[in-house]
Design an enzyme around this catalytic site. Sequence first.
Site, mmCIF file in Angstrom:
data_model
loop_
_atom_site.group_PDB
_atom_site.id
_atom_site.type_symbol
_atom_site.label_atom_id
_atom_site.label_comp_id
_atom_site.label_asym_id
_atom_site.label_seq_id
_atom_site.Cartn_x
_atom_site.Cartn_y
_atom_site.Cartn_z
ATOM 1 N N ASP A 138 7.534 4.103 -2.977
ATOM 2 C CA ASP A 138 6.556 3.010 -2.901
ATOM 3 C C ASP A 138 5.413 3.194 -3.914
ATOM 4 O O ASP A 138 4.384 2.523 -3.828
ATOM 5 C CB ASP A 138 5.973 2.833 -1.495
ATOM 6 N N TYR A 180 -4.458 -9.471 -3.811
ATOM 7 C CA TYR A 180 -5.166 -8.243 -4.199
ATOM 8 C C TYR A 180 -4.960 -8.017 -5.693
ATOM 9 O O TYR A 180 -4.000 -8.522 -6.286
ATOM 10 C CB TYR A 180 -4.671 -7.025 -3.407
ATOM 11 N N CYS A 200 9.844 1.103 -5.622
ATOM 12 C CA CYS A 200 8.624 1.394 -6.380
ATOM 13 C C CYS A 200 8.273 0.137 -7.163
ATOM 14 O O CYS A 200 9.054 -0.821 -7.188
ATOM 15 C CB CYS A 200 8.839 2.599 -7.292
ATOM 16 N N HIS A 201 7.104 0.144 -7.749
ATOM 17 C CA HIS A 201 6.610 -1.051 -8.442
ATOM 18 C C HIS A 201 6.068 -0.686 -9.815
ATOM 19 O O HIS A 201 5.732 0.474 -10.073
ATOM 20 C CB HIS A 201 5.452 -1.689 -7.659
ATOM 21 N N TYR A 218 10.576 -8.300 3.765
ATOM 22 C CA TYR A 218 9.420 -7.490 4.160
ATOM 23 C C TYR A 218 8.663 -8.238 5.251
ATOM 24 O O TYR A 218 8.242 -9.388 5.047
ATOM 25 C CB TYR A 218 8.521 -7.231 2.952
ATOM 26 N N ARG A 271 13.330 -10.763 -3.353
ATOM 27 C CA ARG A 271 12.547 -10.307 -2.203
ATOM 28 C C ARG A 271 11.912 -11.504 -1.509
ATOM 29 O O ARG A 271 11.283 -12.341 -2.161
ATOM 30 C CB ARG A 271 11.450 -9.369 -2.685
ATOM 31 N N ASN A 288 -2.526 -1.384 -1.937
ATOM 32 C CA ASN A 288 -3.282 -1.661 -0.705
ATOM 33 C C ASN A 288 -3.518 -0.452 0.172
ATOM 34 O O ASN A 288 -3.745 -0.619 1.366
ATOM 35 C CB ASN A 288 -2.581 -2.738 0.143
HETATM 36 C C1 0GY Z 1 4.860 -2.342 -0.575
HETATM 37 C C2 0GY Z 1 3.898 -2.735 0.426
HETATM 38 C C3 0GY Z 1 2.845 -3.570 0.282
HETATM 39 C C4 0GY Z 1 2.660 -4.500 -0.793
HETATM 40 C C5 0GY Z 1 3.634 -5.215 -1.363
HETATM 41 O O1 0GY Z 1 4.448 -6.900 -2.700
HETATM 42 C C6 0GY Z 1 3.436 -6.330 -2.313
HETATM 43 O O2 0GY Z 1 2.305 -6.640 -2.663
HETATM 44 O O3 0GY Z 1 4.886 -5.005 -1.062
HETATM 45 C C7 0GY Z 1 1.850 -3.610 1.366
HETATM 46 O O4 0GY Z 1 0.678 -3.942 1.103
HETATM 47 O O5 0GY Z 1 2.210 -3.277 2.508
HETATM 48 O O6 0GY Z 1 6.023 -2.138 -0.264
HETATM 49 O O7 0GY Z 1 4.483 -2.217 -1.738
#
Ligand code: 0GY
Length: 296
Positions: free
Chosen positions: A251, A50, A33-34, A158, A125, A256
């Site tokens: 997540d 973004y 998660c963020h 990723y 990451r 996005n």
């Molecule tokens: C996720 C996926 C996305 C974005 C990011 O770091 C990020 O901006 O990971 C995505 O757009 O697929 O895991 O949050």
Amino acid sequence: MAAFTPDSDWLHWHQSPSKPSYVPPAGAVDAHCHVFGPGDDFPFAPERKYTPCDASKDQLWALRDYLGFSRNVIVQATCHGADNRALVDALNHSNGLARGVATVKASVTDEELQALHAAGVRGVRFNFVKRLVDALPFDSLQSIANRIKNLGWHIVIYFEAQELPELYDFFTSLPTTVVVDHMGRPDVSKDVDGPEFGLFIKLMQENPNFWSKVSCPERLSQEGPPNYSDVVPFARKIVELFPDRVLWGTDWPHPNMKNHMPDDGHLVDVIPHIAVTEELQQKLLVDNPMALYWAD
Ligand code: 0GY
């Protein structure tokens, strides 16, 4: 007026998710998660691709409690670049219930790495998704990898499935535990037993230091909510082949997402379809993330 205006085509995270029917085991960890900003306090990176909606630590803790989880692993997202201040702030206010995965540049100092460790960071990451980031060159990433290895950290990678052949040798050269985000983003319209997903299985099978998050059905599914059924065979296969090397996460707040914004309660209700026994659920949601993030 806010200093940052979210992208107009970027959906806001769900304001009133449903209460999931599935009840996670005690001590469950949301391992992907963020936190975003708030942008006025923790500015987004100038190089970002973004601009998200704000998504604060307190809103994350509220979601954690509502969904029946106990802990979070907060992953640095590209919109904050290598400025980990929002992440560190969240970790410092988590009462030890959150750990972090940071983004760093090769120029990061040992003191900065130590401070991140003290805050609860346990990994870095490396992002190769071209729409999100201009990836660092391999030699910079190797140098970061060699340094964070000494802290006992791991590397989260990723990438999208079509990039795996080109990145495979670099990935297998990494000297730490490596955690793959979202199963390497398979194209779920293809055969789960076909060559594309087969390469990801081979990566996991031949490299016991590799782990996978079985997360993000909302990004991978063509069928969509609430069941995301086309993603289930892929995630279930990974959970059953590698039960001791899988993680799950919401997540949230789903950066996005432009077509639909998932209801986080629905995402939790997918879990018993991908981990079909209590034993598998216990490993996926508790034992594995605790071993990777709270071993100390
Ligand atoms: C996720 C996926 C996305 C974005 C990011 O770091 C990020 O901006 O990971 C995505 O757009 O697929 O895991 O949050």
